[in-house]
Design a protein around this motif. Structure first.
Motif, PDB file in Angstrom:
ATOM      1  N   ASN A  80       0.944  -1.014   0.221  1.00  0.00           N
ATOM      2  CA  ASN A  80      -0.058  -0.029  -0.063  1.00  0.00           C
ATOM      3  C   ASN A  80       0.966   1.240   0.033  1.00  0.00           C
ATOM      4  OD1 ASN A  80      -2.340  -1.286   0.137  1.00  0.00           O
ATOM      5  ND2 ASN A  80      -1.979  -1.659   2.478  1.00  0.00           N
ATOM      6  N   TYR A  81       0.591   1.780  -0.859  1.00  0.00           N
ATOM      7  CA  TYR A  81       1.490   3.334  -1.192  1.00  0.00           C
ATOM      8  C   TYR A  81       0.646   4.618  -1.292  1.00  0.00           C
ATOM      9  CZ  TYR A  81       4.732  -0.296  -2.421  1.00  0.00           C
ATOM     10  OH  TYR A  81       5.440  -1.295  -2.720  1.00  0.00           O
ATOM     11  N   THR A  82       1.213   5.641  -0.670  1.00  0.00           N
ATOM     12  CA  THR A  82       1.039   7.073  -0.969  1.00  0.00           C
ATOM     13  C   THR A  82       1.775   7.592  -2.129  1.00  0.00           C
ATOM     14  OG1 THR A  82      -0.106   7.288   1.054  1.00  0.00           O
ATOM     15  CG2 THR A  82       0.328   9.420  -0.202  1.00  0.00           C
ATOM     16  N   ILE A  83       1.159   8.176  -3.377  1.00  0.00           N
ATOM     17  CA  ILE A  83       2.213   8.717  -4.158  1.00  0.00           C
ATOM     18  C   ILE A  83       1.762  10.130  -4.540  1.00  0.00           C
ATOM     19  CG2 ILE A  83       0.805   7.700  -6.170  1.00  0.00           C
ATOM     20  CD1 ILE A  83       3.381   7.087  -7.628  1.00  0.00           C
ATOM     21  N   ASN A  84       2.585  10.902  -4.738  1.00  0.00           N
ATOM     22  CA  ASN A  84       2.224  12.233  -5.097  1.00  0.00           C
ATOM     23  C   ASN A  84       2.527  12.601  -6.382  1.00  0.00           C
ATOM     24  OD1 ASN A  84       1.590  12.829  -2.407  1.00  0.00           O
ATOM     25  ND2 ASN A  84       3.260  14.062  -1.609  1.00  0.00           N
ATOM     26  N   THR A  95       0.191  19.573  -7.150  1.00  0.00           N
ATOM     27  CA  THR A  95       0.499  18.222  -6.261  1.00  0.00           C
ATOM     28  C   THR A  95      -0.636  17.746  -5.587  1.00  0.00           C
ATOM     29  OG1 THR A  95       2.879  19.069  -6.179  1.00  0.00           O
ATOM     30  CG2 THR A  95       1.989  17.302  -4.647  1.00  0.00           C
ATOM     31  N   GLN A  96      -0.825  16.878  -5.960  1.00  0.00           N
ATOM     32  CA  GLN A  96      -2.051  15.846  -5.376  1.00  0.00           C
ATOM     33  C   GLN A  96      -1.379  14.529  -4.834  1.00  0.00           C
ATOM     34  OE1 GLN A  96      -5.373  16.977  -5.532  1.00  0.00           O
ATOM     35  NE2 GLN A  96      -4.649  18.829  -6.102  1.00  0.00           N
ATOM     36  N   SER A  97      -2.124  13.734  -3.865  1.00  0.00           N
ATOM     37  CA  SER A  97      -1.831  12.802  -3.376  1.00  0.00           C
ATOM     38  C   SER A  97      -2.634  11.625  -3.493  1.00  0.00           C
ATOM     39  CB  SER A  97      -1.821  12.786  -1.685  1.00  0.00           C
ATOM     40  OG  SER A  97      -1.201  11.979  -1.033  1.00  0.00           O
ATOM     41  N   PHE A 126       5.629  12.163 -11.139  1.00  0.00           N
ATOM     42  CA  PHE A 126       5.416  11.679  -9.784  1.00  0.00           C
ATOM     43  C   PHE A 126       6.589  11.950  -9.004  1.00  0.00           C
ATOM     44  CE2 PHE A 126       3.561   8.740 -13.041  1.00  0.00           C
ATOM     45  CZ  PHE A 126       2.294   8.639 -12.578  1.00  0.00           C
ATOM     46  N   GLU A 127       6.105  12.848  -7.839  1.00  0.00           N
ATOM     47  CA  GLU A 127       7.212  13.384  -7.020  1.00  0.00           C
ATOM     48  C   GLU A 127       7.846  12.543  -6.060  1.00  0.00           C
ATOM     49  OE1 GLU A 127       4.882  16.677  -5.947  1.00  0.00           O
ATOM     50  OE2 GLU A 127       4.889  17.669  -7.892  1.00  0.00           O
ATOM     51  N   ASN A 128       6.737  11.845  -5.203  1.00  0.00           N
ATOM     52  CA  ASN A 128       7.317  10.977  -4.223  1.00  0.00           C
ATOM     53  C   ASN A 128       6.605   9.963  -3.924  1.00  0.00           C
ATOM     54  OD1 ASN A 128       5.552  12.040  -2.263  1.00  0.00           O
ATOM     55  ND2 ASN A 128       6.805  13.793  -2.504  1.00  0.00           N
ATOM     56  N   ILE A 129       6.945   8.794  -3.156  1.00  0.00           N
ATOM     57  CA  ILE A 129       6.185   7.690  -2.967  1.00  0.00           C
ATOM     58  C   ILE A 129       6.460   7.246  -1.558  1.00  0.00           C
ATOM     59  CG2 ILE A 129       7.759   6.075  -4.070  1.00  0.00           C
ATOM     60  CD1 ILE A 129       5.487   4.206  -4.972  1.00  0.00           C
ATOM     61  N   ALA A 138      10.607   7.554  -0.831  1.00  0.00           N
ATOM     62  CA  ALA A 138      11.515   7.950  -1.520  1.00  0.00           C
ATOM     63  C   ALA A 138      11.122   9.095  -2.320  1.00  0.00           C
ATOM     64  CB  ALA A 138      11.776   6.693  -2.411  1.00  0.00           C
ATOM     65  N   THR A 139      12.007   9.813  -2.615  1.00  0.00           N
ATOM     66  CA  THR A 139      11.868  11.045  -3.711  1.00  0.00           C
ATOM     67  C   THR A 139      12.265  10.537  -4.781  1.00  0.00           C
ATOM     68  OG1 THR A 139      12.524  12.688  -2.151  1.00  0.00           O
ATOM     69  CG2 THR A 139      12.488  13.267  -4.230  1.00  0.00           C
ATOM     70  N   LEU A 140      11.105  10.835  -5.869  1.00  0.00           N
ATOM     71  CA  LEU A 140      11.342  10.509  -7.179  1.00  0.00           C
ATOM     72  C   LEU A 140      11.826  11.556  -8.429  1.00  0.00           C
ATOM     73  CD1 LEU A 140       7.810   8.542  -7.507  1.00  0.00           C
ATOM     74  CD2 LEU A 140       9.978   7.611  -6.822  1.00  0.00           C
TER      75      LEU A 140
END
Length: 255
Positions: A80-84, A95-97, A126-129, A138-140
């Motif tokens: 399960n992840y949150t991705i921005n 920026t959305q999450s 995609f900015e971070n996850i 992690a910063t993407l």
């Protein structure tokens, strides 16, 4: 005064440098031997995986205006992840999450059509996850994909005509230089106020280089005079169908 041993029983020096270790569980043993005897204790170290998403993990099929965009992920680690993310182009989204669940390497989320109201292409970045269970983040960098919003099929002015015909002759609807129609097969719904019946469908119509045609049977027209046909819908398998087209073509059936 004891020794640390790794899983191969090799003596290691404390502290342990774990920077080069891949994710997984590692076994270490602390062993003491002296005049009172000996003892040992197993210690396990778990290195949690850093969440990762690459451009190659992302697929976004082109959408028709008015539809949601589905952002599909593949080849990712389950969890399960949150991705921005943010979007920049003909459509702009700050920026959305989103929270996504990856199962069997696959997962997805939708961007609503209300946020993609303009026709054309935009870049989603995609900015971070973050893993919502382990809290590893992690910063993407340079993880992007394209969102393409396509227009509905539309009959432009002066590309469709109907010639006058004699009573008892099929009526031919002709497309000329309809370059906004990619080569392919289409169907057109139409209405004829004076026809019997008053509605119909063209059947499959092949349009190549903007040119094509279909016929309306003469039997639908029982009288001479002024007539009209209204194209009310355009349908295609691989293009953006338009069920609400409205273009009126006037013609004369002569005796």
């Amino acid at each position: 005064g004891g020794n640390w041993l790794d899983s191969t029983n090799t003596i290691i020096v404390n502290p342990i440098n774990v920077n080069a270790l891949a994710s997984g569980t590692y076994n270490y043993t602390y062993e003491v031997t002296n005049s009172c005897g000996d003892d040992e204790q197993l210690v396990q170290l778990e290195i949690l995986p850093t969440p990762e998403v690459l451009t190659s993990n992302v697929t976004i099929a082109p959408i028709c205006i008015g539809n949601n965009a589905t952002i599909q992920f593949s080849g990712m680690q389950d969890g399960n992840y949150t991705i921005n993310y943010s979007v920049l182009g003909v459509n702009n989204i700050t920026t959305q999450s989103e929270t996504i669940t990856i199962t069997g390497g696959l997962g997805s989320f939708n961007i609503p059509s209300t946020s993609l109201s303009n026709i054309g292409t935009s870049t989603i970045t995609f900015e971070n996850i973050a893993n919502t269970v382990t809290n590893c983040t992690a910063t993407l960098v340079n993880v992007t994909s394209i969102i393409e919003v396509k227009p509905l099929l539309d009959i432009l002015p002066n590309v469709i005509t109907v010639a006058n015909v004699c009573l008892g002759t099929d009526v031919t609807v002709v497309f000329t230089n309809a370059t906004n129609f990619p080569d392919g097969t289409y169907q057109f719904n139409y209405t004829i106020p004076t026809g019997n019946p008053t509605t119909g469908n063209s059947g499959d119509v092949l349009i190549t280089a903007g040119n094509g045609q279909f016929t309306i049977p003469a039997a639908l027209f029982t009288t001479a005079g002024n007539h009209s046909v209204t194209i009310t819908g355009i349908f295609a398998t691989n293009e953006c169908s338009n069920p609400n087209e409205s273009i009126i073509l006037n013609f004369v059936i002569e005796t």
